[in-house]
Design a protein around this motif. Structure first.
Motif, PDB file in Angstrom:
ATOM      1  N   THR A 167      -5.557  -6.032   8.335  1.00  0.00           N
ATOM      2  CA  THR A 167      -4.410  -5.143   8.138  1.00  0.00           C
ATOM      3  C   THR A 167      -3.432  -5.718   7.122  1.00  0.00           C
ATOM      4  N   ILE A 168      -3.267  -7.043   7.110  1.00  0.00           N
ATOM      5  CA  ILE A 168      -2.421  -7.686   6.097  1.00  0.00           C
ATOM      6  C   ILE A 168      -2.980  -7.423   4.699  1.00  0.00           C
ATOM      7  N   VAL A 169      -4.295  -7.474   4.584  1.00  0.00           N
ATOM      8  CA  VAL A 169      -4.930  -7.146   3.299  1.00  0.00           C
ATOM      9  C   VAL A 169      -4.601  -5.708   2.908  1.00  0.00           C
ATOM     10  N   GLU A 170      -4.585  -4.798   3.884  1.00  0.00           N
ATOM     11  CA  GLU A 170      -4.214  -3.410   3.603  1.00  0.00           C
ATOM     12  C   GLU A 170      -2.797  -3.307   3.049  1.00  0.00           C
ATOM     13  N   VAL A 171      -1.888  -4.105   3.596  1.00  0.00           N
ATOM     14  CA  VAL A 171      -0.511  -4.102   3.093  1.00  0.00           C
ATOM     15  C   VAL A 171      -0.502  -4.530   1.628  1.00  0.00           C
ATOM     16  N   PHE A 172      -1.244  -5.580   1.305  1.00  0.00           N
ATOM     17  CA  PHE A 172      -1.313  -6.052  -0.080  1.00  0.00           C
ATOM     18  C   PHE A 172      -1.887  -4.962  -0.986  1.00  0.00           C
ATOM     19  N   LEU A 173      -2.946  -4.294  -0.524  1.00  0.00           N
ATOM     20  CA  LEU A 173      -3.565  -3.235  -1.324  1.00  0.00           C
ATOM     21  C   LEU A 173      -2.599  -2.068  -1.541  1.00  0.00           C
ATOM     22  N   PHE A 174      -1.776  -1.789  -0.540  1.00  0.00           N
ATOM     23  CA  PHE A 174      -0.753  -0.740  -0.685  1.00  0.00           C
ATOM     24  C   PHE A 174       0.241  -1.106  -1.784  1.00  0.00           C
ATOM     25  N   LEU A 175       0.597  -2.392  -1.868  1.00  0.00           N
ATOM     26  CA  LEU A 175       1.551  -2.843  -2.882  1.00  0.00           C
ATOM     27  C   LEU A 175       0.906  -3.002  -4.259  1.00  0.00           C
ATOM     28  N   ASP A 176      -0.395  -3.269  -4.278  1.00  0.00           N
ATOM     29  CA  ASP A 176      -1.104  -3.508  -5.540  1.00  0.00           C
ATOM     30  C   ASP A 176      -1.564  -2.178  -6.137  1.00  0.00           C
ATOM     31  N   LYS A 177      -0.660  -1.498  -6.810  1.00  0.00           N
ATOM     32  CA  LYS A 177      -0.946  -0.168  -7.335  1.00  0.00           C
ATOM     33  C   LYS A 177      -1.960  -0.189  -8.474  1.00  0.00           C
ATOM     34  N   THR A 178      -1.972  -1.262  -9.247  1.00  0.00           N
ATOM     35  CA  THR A 178      -2.873  -1.323 -10.395  1.00  0.00           C
ATOM     36  C   THR A 178      -4.252  -1.848 -10.024  1.00  0.00           C
ATOM     37  N   GLY A 179      -4.375  -2.462  -8.854  1.00  0.00           N
ATOM     38  CA  GLY A 179      -5.664  -2.962  -8.398  1.00  0.00           C
ATOM     39  C   GLY A 179      -6.173  -4.169  -9.146  1.00  0.00           C
ATOM     40  N   ASP A 180      -5.257  -4.982  -9.709  1.00  0.00           N
ATOM     41  CA  ASP A 180      -5.697  -6.159 -10.466  1.00  0.00           C
ATOM     42  C   ASP A 180      -5.613  -7.446  -9.652  1.00  0.00           C
TER      43      ASP A 180
END
Length: 244
Positions: A167-180
């Motif tokens: 779930t923490i990874v999901e939070v990071f993915l939510f913040l990482d809009k560019t996916g880099d």
């Protein structure tokens, strides 16, 4: 006798010089390599994860999960205390190796050495509890699994811990809009202001949160930097809820 003593002194100075070279040349390269591996891992997960499978649509939805995050992270304390054999509040390198091998991670001793140095933020030659959370999560992400699962299995930890890391990874993915695989200020601003005008964060709060994450002030936030900051926001050692 004098020659022998002189040789001994020179050898001691040489050894110290080698240590200095190791610390200032090899270790930064190791850190960069681990940062790159984490970026690639985040990019890989981002590409394989549909936007519909990310449960977070706004910052409020993340804050509402803080109690669950806190419960999951607290369970790691049991693991920490088990392998803190001398009960001094830190896990040394030998204790860490016993821990990760007992958890059946397929990780070599030299890789554990790298992770130990990478997560020992205050360089006190011991991993404290919050550093242990970060180290365990990073190892969970970076360790190759022999199964078809995208993550290794934590053999001696509860499913709650594994679910918390995911779930923490999901939070990071939510913040990482560019996916880099790393965060920039634009990403964070967009994420904090997303979903509803009523949830829009004041600009000074956005700047403060990004500054808290950007430890090396290079304008980018690695997953490790994010993870340390996120643990502080959740307040794993606190009894009262804390908001971002």
């Amino acid at each position: 006798m004098k020659d022998s003593q002189g040789t001994s002194v020179l050898k001691s100075l040489y050894d110290k010089a080698q240590d200095i070279i190791c610390c200032h040349v090899l270790l930064p390269n190791t850190y960069k390599r681990l940062d790159t591996k984490l970026e690639r891992k985040m990019m890989e997960i981002k590409k394989s994860t549909s936007a519909h499978h990310i449960n977070f649509k706004s910052i409020d939805s993340i804050i509402m999960k803080f109690p669950q995050f806190r419960d999951g992270l607290k369970e790691i304390r049991q693991v920490f205390e088990k392998y803190d054999e001398d009960s001094n509040g830190t896990i040394d390198n030998d204790e860490l190796k016993k821990c990760l091998h007992a958890l059946e991670f397929s990780v070599k001793d030299d890789e554990i050495d790298d992770l130990f140095l990478y997560c020992d933020m205050d360089e006190n030659e011991g991993i404290q509890f919050k550093e242990f959370i970060v180290l365990l999560c990073l190892n969970y992400l970076l360790t190759d699994s022999s199964t078809s699962s995208s993550h290794a299995t934590l053999k001696m930890c509860s499913p709650k811990i594994e679910a918390t890391f995911n779930t923490i990874v999901e939070v990071f993915l939510f913040l990482d809009k560019t996916g880099d695989g790393k965060l920039n200020r634009k990403d964070v601003v967009k994420a904090l202001n997303e979903a509803s005008p009523k949830e829009k964060s004041p600009s000074h709060i956005t700047r403060t949160r990004f500054k808290e994450m950007d430890w090396d002030k290079n304008g980018k936030v690695s997953f490790k930097e994010f993870l340390f900051s996120f643990i502080s926001w959740v307040g794993v050692d606190c009894d009262e809820d804390e908001g971002i």
